[in-house]
Design an enzyme around this catalytic site. Structure first.
Site, mmCIF file in Angstrom:
data_model
loop_
_atom_site.group_PDB
_atom_site.id
_atom_site.type_symbol
_atom_site.label_atom_id
_atom_site.label_comp_id
_atom_site.label_asym_id
_atom_site.label_seq_id
_atom_site.Cartn_x
_atom_site.Cartn_y
_atom_site.Cartn_z
ATOM 1 N N HIS A 196 16.651 16.621 10.253
ATOM 2 C CA HIS A 196 15.563 15.960 9.537
ATOM 3 C C HIS A 196 16.117 15.154 8.363
ATOM 4 O O HIS A 196 17.064 15.586 7.700
ATOM 5 C CB HIS A 196 14.558 17.000 9.033
ATOM 6 C CG HIS A 196 13.244 16.409 8.622
ATOM 7 N ND1 HIS A 196 13.056 15.836 7.389
ATOM 8 C CD2 HIS A 196 12.076 16.283 9.285
ATOM 9 C CE1 HIS A 196 11.812 15.390 7.293
ATOM 10 N NE2 HIS A 196 11.191 15.654 8.433
ATOM 11 N N ASP A 229 0.817 -1.222 0.000
ATOM 12 C CA ASP A 229 0.000 0.000 0.000
ATOM 13 C C ASP A 229 0.847 1.266 0.000
ATOM 14 O O ASP A 229 0.345 2.355 -0.172
ATOM 15 C CB ASP A 229 -0.957 0.011 1.206
ATOM 16 C CG ASP A 229 -0.213 0.061 2.524
ATOM 17 O OD1 ASP A 229 0.949 -0.367 2.549
ATOM 18 O OD2 ASP A 229 -0.792 0.531 3.516
#
Length: 226
Positions: free
Chosen positions: A216, A176
């Site tokens: 990040h 998915d």
């Protein structure tokens, strides 16, 4: 709970104060950290990346997501698959049948064959050993346990033995999302400058300067590219 940058969140809870990104890859497979602010839920065993969070514990012990996953794995080991149940059913009739045949062989050699007690006992024991159903009852659970263990080593959790059984019939797997199929680390593939004044190299240089202080994953991808 006060969760500092780099610390692991000890249990499931709700953020009451602070902003940060949380690495949930151990549970979800997604490499990009999820931003968390006041009111968001956090999961135990995930890692706080760069901000300070104050978290109120909402679930502890057996109620946490991690504990439920552990319970799932334990149930997979203890639950019986269809093949195991079938083997048990066969063994239920097989064992008495072998005992009866062995006794019949003993009585036949002793009374009809007049082979003597020693030879008759030897014949009885031979039938019992050769037709021993131990391997029948042990081999299947051992194979399934090894399969579950090997799967866990490679990050695959089986809900039960029957799912290992049907795995050999699978010829198509549909995912998915792509996050579970990548190496888990973002990288830059293309540079697109929207102004003629700034070329690709200058664009990358400026972007890397802007992201140089960030931890990040997307920022780190820009810095690596630069």
């Amino acid at each position: 709970m006060l969760i500092r940058p780099g610390e692991r969140i000890p249990t499931d809870g709700l953020v009451t104060e602070g902003n940060s990104s949380v690495d949930e890859s151990a549970l979800t497979g997604e490499s990009i950290p999820v931003d968390k602010t006041k009111g968001d839920e956090v999961i135990g065993a995930t890692i706080n990346k760069n901000g300070l969070l104050k978290v109120k514990a909402t679930k502890i012990g057996q109620d946490t997501v991690l504990s439920q996953i552990i319970t799932l794995v334990e149930e997979a080991k203890t639950g019986k698959a269809k093949l195991e149940r079938m083997v048990d059913q066969v063994a239920k009739y097989f064992v008495p049948a072998i005992v009866i045949i062995a006794i019949g062989v003993f009585l036949g050699w002793y009374f009809i064959g007049n082979a003597g007690l020693t030879y008759s006992v030897l014949a009885f024991v031979s039938v019992m050993i050769i037709a021993c159903p131990c391997a029948l009852g042990i081999a299947t659970p051992a194979a399934l346990m090894m399969g579950a263990g090997k799967g866990a080593e490679n990050g695959i959790l089986y809900k039960g033995g029957e799912h290992i059984e049907i795995a050999n019939k699978v010829n198509t797997i549909v995912f998915d999302k792509t996050g579970t199929l990548t190496v888990g680390r973002p990288s830059i593939t293309d540079l697109v400058s929207l102004t003629e004044e700034i070329g690709e190299q200058e664009l990358l240089r400026l972007a890397a300067i802007a992201e140089s202080g960030s931890e990040h994953p997307l920022a780190q991808a820009i810095i690596r590219k630069a």
